[in-house]
Scaffold this motif. Structure first.
Motif, PDB file in Angstrom:
ATOM      1  N   GLN A 131       0.846  -1.198   0.000  1.00  0.00           N
ATOM      2  CA  GLN A 131       0.000   0.000   0.000  1.00  0.00           C
ATOM      3  C   GLN A 131       0.887   1.255   0.000  1.00  0.00           C
ATOM      4  N   PRO A 132       1.536   1.585  -1.106  1.00  0.00           N
ATOM      5  CA  PRO A 132       2.470   2.720  -1.097  1.00  0.00           C
ATOM      6  C   PRO A 132       1.810   4.049  -0.759  1.00  0.00           C
ATOM      7  N   ALA A 133       0.638   4.327  -1.329  1.00  0.00           N
ATOM      8  CA  ALA A 133      -0.013   5.616  -1.067  1.00  0.00           C
ATOM      9  C   ALA A 133      -0.397   5.746   0.405  1.00  0.00           C
ATOM     10  N   LEU A 134      -0.937   4.689   0.978  1.00  0.00           N
ATOM     11  CA  LEU A 134      -1.364   4.706   2.374  1.00  0.00           C
ATOM     12  C   LEU A 134      -0.174   4.907   3.305  1.00  0.00           C
ATOM     13  N   VAL A 135       0.866   4.101   3.120  1.00  0.00           N
ATOM     14  CA  VAL A 135       2.022   4.160   4.015  1.00  0.00           C
ATOM     15  C   VAL A 135       2.764   5.481   3.876  1.00  0.00           C
ATOM     16  N   LEU A 136       2.939   5.968   2.642  1.00  0.00           N
ATOM     17  CA  LEU A 136       3.641   7.233   2.441  1.00  0.00           C
ATOM     18  C   LEU A 136       2.868   8.403   3.045  1.00  0.00           C
ATOM     19  N   ALA A 137       1.541   8.371   2.946  1.00  0.00           N
ATOM     20  CA  ALA A 137       0.733   9.430   3.563  1.00  0.00           C
ATOM     21  C   ALA A 137       0.902   9.421   5.076  1.00  0.00           C
ATOM     22  N   MET A 138       0.953   8.250   5.663  1.00  0.00           N
ATOM     23  CA  MET A 138       1.133   8.153   7.105  1.00  0.00           C
ATOM     24  C   MET A 138       2.527   8.615   7.522  1.00  0.00           C
ATOM     25  N   CYS A 139       3.531   8.284   6.715  1.00  0.00           N
ATOM     26  CA  CYS A 139       4.891   8.738   7.014  1.00  0.00           C
ATOM     27  C   CYS A 139       4.978  10.258   6.932  1.00  0.00           C
ATOM     28  N   ALA A 140       4.332  10.841   5.915  1.00  0.00           N
ATOM     29  CA  ALA A 140       4.329  12.293   5.782  1.00  0.00           C
ATOM     30  C   ALA A 140       3.640  12.945   6.976  1.00  0.00           C
ATOM     31  N   ALA A 141       2.519  12.365   7.403  1.00  0.00           N
ATOM     32  CA  ALA A 141       1.814  12.907   8.565  1.00  0.00           C
ATOM     33  C   ALA A 141       2.680  12.826   9.818  1.00  0.00           C
ATOM     34  N   TYR A 142       3.434  11.752   9.944  1.00  0.00           N
ATOM     35  CA  TYR A 142       4.325  11.607  11.101  1.00  0.00           C
ATOM     36  C   TYR A 142       5.400  12.692  11.107  1.00  0.00           C
TER      37      TYR A 142
END
Length: 401
Positions: free
Chosen positions: A161-172
């Protein structure tokens, strides 16, 4: 400024209502959000590893919430200190792997044993002698080794899930930069938003229910005691109880250390048959309730910890619904959320492990052995990592005459 109290038997100065403040209440609410959001997902993962149904996972969550809520509320109001109790996040992470293949009644027996030993340490003053025999670098390395796999899963899930994980990393990253206390909540919000927008939330079949407190009669085996009970005891004492006491002391309080640790052991002992793996003193969340943001006067900051305890009592009623909710989330979201929530703990473990140049090699051996997942005779890698590190430490620092 009123001096902070130094005993659990401090005479009551005034009613808590007169010490009530908005800043203290907000600090308590923030502490709940930070602690619950980062740990509940690990509890669900550990429950799945043990093959538990939603009711037992909810009982596990609810019993811990009730124990730390009632305990922290009572201790804070009586002592007029911000006594924050918490569930052991590293302990929950350890159980994700340690519970695999272990009957849950045997795991509960190990939980009971760990809490009983904690209680004994508090009652008989054994805390300092025990910790002196386990170098802090070795304990930190074991903690880092237990948690390392969770950090790695942030990146292994990128393929799914690249979009999901990258969005969460950006939010972090944005959360850590602009609002560190809310970083984990930002990660959770981003993950839910992306999952919802892409149709990955399967909430239609979720059975929203109140917590069912399910009794499990403990069964005691030496394999579970060594592979689960001993690591949980060591991790809780080294990574939660002692840092929690240090935070209280750094904030100007003089906590009765042995009595507080004994209280966590007693609460854990009562909650263990309902699934609770441990109750400890808060460390990171305690800093939220003991700092000047809670209130300029140290003697009035106990309201923050009392608010924290009261909210956890309320959460215990709906903990089962929260557990079921997490079961409906995409696995990539849960893995990324757990890994990002534990980055600070991983960093802290590695920093502590490598702090002393003379003990770095023994700490590295501990970390590698723990992270390897090696097990023998039904005993998990956390114990073998600790044993390997202690052997290496003794061999490398042995003083020849």
């Amino acid at each position: 400024m009123n001096p902070p109290p130094d005993s659990l038997a401090v005479p009551l100065r005034a009613s808590p209502a007169r010490d009530l403040s908005v800043s203290a209440v907000v600090a308590g609410l923030v502490a709940v959000l930070v602690s619950f959001g980062g740990t509940a997902v690990l509890m669900v993962q550990a429950g799945h590893a043990a093959g538990l149904d939603a009711a037992r996972i909810g009982s596990w969550l609810g019993s811990i919430c009730l124990a730390l809520g009632l305990g922290g509320l009572a201790l804070s109001l009586r002592s007029r200190m911000p006594v924050v109790l918490a569930w052991s996040t590293p302990g929950a992470a350890l159980l994700v792997t340690a519970l695999a293949g272990v009957p849950f009644d045997q795991a509960v027996g190990a939980f009971v044993l760990a809490s009983a030993v904690t209680l004994a340490c508090g009652l008989f003053g054994w805390i300092d002698p025990i910790m002196r025999r386990v170098p802090p670098e070795i304990a930190s390395a074991m903690l880092a080794g237990v948690l390392l796999d969770f950090g790695l899963k942030i990146f292994t899930r990128l393929d799914d899930q690249p979009a999901l994980v990258l969005a969460m990393c950006a939010a972090y990253l944005l959360g850590k930069r602009w609002a560190p206390r809310y970083a984990v909540l930002a990660v959770m919000a981003a993950g839910l938003a992306v999952a919802g927008a892409t149709g990955q939330l399967r909430l239609d079949g979720v059975d929203w229910r109140l917590t069912e407190f399910v009794w499990t009669t403990p069964v005691f085996t030496w394999q579970a005691a060594i592979s689960i009970g001993v690591p949980i005891f060591v991790v809780a004492l080294a990574s939660q109880n002692l840092p929690g006491l240090a935070i209280l002391q750094a904030s100007g309080y003089r906590p009765p250390a042995s009595r507080l640790v004994a209280a966590t052991g007693a609460l854990g002992l009562l909650a263990a048959p309902f699934g609770a793996h441990s109750v400890t003193l808060g460390a990171i969340v305690a800093a939220i309730c003991t700092g000047p943001e809670a209130h300029p006067e140290p003697a009035r900051r106990y309201i923050a910890a009392a608010t924290y305890g009261l909210v956890y009592v309320l959460l215990s009623v709906v903990a089962g619904a929260v557990a079921v909710f997490f079961q409906a989330l995409p696995p990539a979201l849960i893995a990324a959320l757990a890994g990002l929530a534990l980055l600070g703990a991983i960093l802290g473990g590695m920093t502590g492990a490598m702090a002393n140049p003379q003990r770095r090699e023994a700490a590295l051996i501990t970390l590698l052995a723990t992270a390897s997942g090696f097990s023998a005779w039904g005993i998990g890698s956390a114990f073998w990592g600790l044993a390997a590190g202690l052997v290496a430490h003794a061999a490398l620092e042995y003083k020849r005459a």
